[in-house]
Design a protein around this motif. Structure first.
Motif, PDB file in Angstrom:
ATOM      1  N   PRO A 266      -6.959   3.266  -5.355  1.00  8.46           N
ATOM      2  CA  PRO A 266      -7.465   2.260  -6.256  1.00  8.46           C
ATOM      3  C   PRO A 266      -6.213   1.389  -6.664  1.00  8.46           C
ATOM      4  O   PRO A 266      -6.048   0.320  -7.038  1.00  8.46           O
ATOM      5  CB  PRO A 266      -7.805   2.793  -7.349  1.00  8.46           C
TER       6      PRO A 266
ATOM      7  N   ARG B  41       0.780  -1.096  -0.042  1.00 13.08           N
ATOM      8  CA  ARG B  41       0.052  -0.163  -0.048  1.00 13.08           C
ATOM      9  C   ARG B  41       0.771   1.231   0.064  1.00 13.08           C
ATOM     10  O   ARG B  41       2.043   1.215   0.452  1.00 13.08           O
ATOM     11  CB  ARG B  41      -0.935   0.023   1.278  1.00 13.08           C
TER      12      ARG B  41
ATOM     13  N   ILE C 149     -18.049  -0.291  -3.040  1.00 18.16           N
ATOM     14  CA  ILE C 149     -16.967  -0.844  -3.268  1.00 18.16           C
ATOM     15  C   ILE C 149     -16.759  -2.281  -2.667  1.00 18.16           C
ATOM     16  O   ILE C 149     -16.355  -3.109  -3.129  1.00 18.16           O
ATOM     17  CB  ILE C 149     -15.685   0.039  -2.955  1.00 18.16           C
ATOM     18  N   ASN C 150     -17.344  -2.328  -1.336  1.00 18.91           N
ATOM     19  CA  ASN C 150     -17.194  -3.613  -0.712  1.00 18.91           C
ATOM     20  C   ASN C 150     -18.522  -3.701   0.044  1.00 18.91           C
ATOM     21  O   ASN C 150     -18.630  -3.214   1.306  1.00 18.91           O
ATOM     22  CB  ASN C 150     -15.802  -3.621   0.312  1.00 18.91           C
TER      23      ASN C 150
ATOM     24  N   GLN D 129     -10.145  -6.068  -2.081  1.00 16.27           N
ATOM     25  CA  GLN D 129      -9.216  -4.910  -1.345  1.00 16.27           C
ATOM     26  C   GLN D 129      -8.456  -5.335  -0.347  1.00 16.27           C
ATOM     27  O   GLN D 129      -8.840  -6.344   0.362  1.00 16.27           O
ATOM     28  CB  GLN D 129     -10.232  -3.954  -1.117  1.00 16.27           C
TER      29      GLN D 129
ATOM     30  N   ASP E 135      -6.051  -4.324  -5.956  1.00 13.09           N
ATOM     31  CA  ASP E 135      -7.556  -4.095  -6.326  1.00 13.09           C
ATOM     32  C   ASP E 135      -7.890  -2.855  -5.145  1.00 13.09           C
ATOM     33  O   ASP E 135      -8.994  -2.928  -4.952  1.00 13.09           O
ATOM     34  CB  ASP E 135      -8.074  -5.454  -5.817  1.00 13.09           C
ATOM     35  N   GLY E 136      -6.918  -2.023  -4.962  1.00 16.89           N
ATOM     36  CA  GLY E 136      -7.337  -0.982  -4.031  1.00 16.89           C
ATOM     37  C   GLY E 136      -7.269  -1.145  -2.378  1.00 16.89           C
ATOM     38  O   GLY E 136      -7.007  -2.328  -1.937  1.00 16.89           O
ATOM     39  N   ASN E 137      -7.264  -0.162  -1.653  1.00 16.45           N
ATOM     40  CA  ASN E 137      -6.978  -0.259  -0.393  1.00 16.45           C
ATOM     41  C   ASN E 137      -8.151   0.609   0.299  1.00 16.45           C
ATOM     42  O   ASN E 137      -8.370   1.977  -0.227  1.00 16.45           O
ATOM     43  CB  ASN E 137      -5.709   0.252   0.252  1.00 16.45           C
ATOM     44  N   LEU E 138      -9.122   0.179   1.228  1.00 14.55           N
ATOM     45  CA  LEU E 138     -10.127   0.963   1.810  1.00 14.55           C
ATOM     46  C   LEU E 138      -9.395   1.061   3.343  1.00 14.55           C
ATOM     47  O   LEU E 138      -9.280  -0.024   3.965  1.00 14.55           O
ATOM     48  CB  LEU E 138     -11.363   0.310   2.140  1.00 14.55           C
TER      49      LEU E 138
ATOM     50  N   GLY F 149      -2.811  -2.590  -2.870  1.00 18.19           N
ATOM     51  CA  GLY F 149      -3.148  -4.059  -2.976  1.00 18.19           C
ATOM     52  C   GLY F 149      -2.525  -4.922  -1.940  1.00 18.19           C
ATOM     53  O   GLY F 149      -1.998  -4.270  -0.794  1.00 18.19           O
TER      54      GLY F 149
ATOM     55  N   TRP G 157      -9.641   5.909  -0.103  1.00 17.82           N
ATOM     56  CA  TRP G 157      -9.835   4.921  -1.139  1.00 17.82           C
ATOM     57  C   TRP G 157      -8.677   5.249  -2.110  1.00 17.82           C
ATOM     58  O   TRP G 157      -8.437   6.174  -2.719  1.00 17.82           O
ATOM     59  CB  TRP G 157     -11.232   4.925  -1.923  1.00 17.82           C
TER      60      TRP G 157
ATOM     61  N   HIS H 105      -6.627  -8.988   4.615  1.00 22.31           N
ATOM     62  CA  HIS H 105      -7.168  -9.100   3.195  1.00 22.31           C
ATOM     63  C   HIS H 105      -7.649 -10.716   3.179  1.00 22.31           C
ATOM     64  O   HIS H 105      -7.237 -11.462   3.966  1.00 22.31           O
ATOM     65  CB  HIS H 105      -6.076  -8.842   2.147  1.00 22.31           C
TER      66      HIS H 105
END
Length: 376
Positions: free
Chosen positions: A143, A52, A128-129, A239, A88-91, A146, A141, A251
């Motif tokens: 994108p 990340r 998103i989730n 994510q 696939d992104g990080n929330l 990962g 967020w 994850h």
């Protein structure tokens, strides 16, 4: 076999293995010394696998951004292992106004460095989730963030480095560094002496005691962190997840299990490990209570195992990288403060460039050891 090399790397974690690999690609003869009996026995095999950029200090952002752009997308092919890399992104989740304030500050500082990250509200979070609870009111967020598999990635660097001729020696604990005519030259273990034109110190918290032998004190401390893994569950999301106050992160893996890390905040005050990284009875329940509030569907997930490891937390939260003016020939690569896995390709490639070419593509000035010098 000769105990001399162009570069001696101390530490067989992902930083040491990756640095050795990129050095070998640039034509250097390299020896890697690992104090334990196993490669990747420290934080490299005991982390949540985050790759990340969001939530980082701006000083280390250019380095991890460089690695994610130039190395991570093709790393499995290059190393000939499945790193299980997902981009696939990080929330980074929040539930309160305080959380929103924390996340907004992190986001604004990252945007100034050029990162594609933004604040979103709870409704967009759940688009998103959809597995996240209604308690989540906001998130940052990113994108392009990962996650990957720390075990296979570290092993991949190790095997790729060996294919290029790097010599790895395990069970070879370093006890002292020695200068010759003012320049660092010798690495002393319990049984042998190794020599190199440059020495890369990438031994996690153990780097502090080793550096002390040549008068260098890296301001970091050893903190315990823990992780847990569940049984395989049906696929839910790809994510990487975190929270504003970092009470848990994790994850879902390629195989369906969930890997989550975190702490109770009490480990350093209630444990007596005698040097061992052991689990603390309150940590896993603490992590699980947080997870269930964010993900109600995971309330009945069965935990397969938990594990603990040491984090080399630097005084200002970012790693110490690069040359040391007081000890020519010494290159530091430690103090990653729990951020070492995702930043490894970027950091290692730049250290290799520094040693071989004398310059780097990414400016390491803000991460040098001399940032701790008294200002006059």
């Amino acid at each position: 076999m000769s105990n001399c090399a162009d570069v001696v790397v101390i530490g067989g974690g992902i930083i040491g293995c990756a640095t050795a690999y990129y050095l070998a690609k640039l034509g250097s003869n390299v020896i890697v010394l690992e104090g334990s009996d196993n490669i990747g026995n420290g934080g490299s095999s005991r982390n949540g696998g985050g790759v990340r950029q969001s939530g980082r200090d701006p000083r280390e952002l250019p380095l991890v951004m460089y690695g994610i752009k130039n190395y991570w997308p093709t790393l499995s092919e290059e190393l000939e292992v499945d790193c299980e890399y997902h981009q696939d992104g990080n929330l980074r989740l929040g539930k309160t106004e305080k959380h929103k304030e924390i996340l907004t500050g992190l986001t604004e500082r990252a945007v100034k460095v050029g990162l594609d990250v933004r604040m979103i509200d709870g409704d967009e979070v759940r688009r998103i989730n959809p597995y996240l609870s209604d308690e989540v009111t906001c998130a940052s967020w990113c994108p392009t963030d990962g996650h990957a598999n720390p075990l296979t990635t570290t092993l991949g660097y190790y095997k790729a480095a060996r294919r290029l001729g790097v010599r790895f020696i395990t069970g070879e604990k370093v006890v002292e560094l020695k200068k010759i005519k003012g320049k660092l030259r010798k690495v002393v273990t319990k049984n042998n002496v190794y020599e190199g034109e440059n020495v890369v110190l990438a031994a996690g918290f153990a780097s502090r005691a080793i550096a002390n032998t040549v008068g260098i004190d890296i301001p970091m401390q050893e903190l315990a962190i823990e992780a847990l893994v569940t049984e395989a569950e049906p696929h839910m999301f790809d994510q990487m997840l975190g929270t504003a106050e970092a009470d848990f992160y994790g994850h879902q893996t390629k195989h369906g299990s969930f890997v989550f890390g975190g702490s109770s905040g009490l480990e350093g005050y209630t444990r007596d490990d005698y040097g061992l990284a052991s689990n603390y009875s309150l940590t896993a329940p603490c992590i699980c209570r947080g997870i269930m509030k964010y993900f109600p569907d995971l309330a009945k997930a069965k935990i397969v195992r938990t594990w603990a490891g040491w984090m080399d937390q630097c005084a200002d939260g970012v790693p110490v990288l690069g040359n040391v003016d007081e000890v020519p020939g010494l290159v530091l690569a430690c103090g990653f403060t729990g951020h070492g896995f995702g930043i490894a390709p970027g950091a290692a490639s730049q250290l290799a460039e520094l040693i071989v070419n004398g310059t780097t593509t990414v400016d390491l000035t803000d991460l040098r050891y001399d940032r701790f010098h008294a200002k006059i």
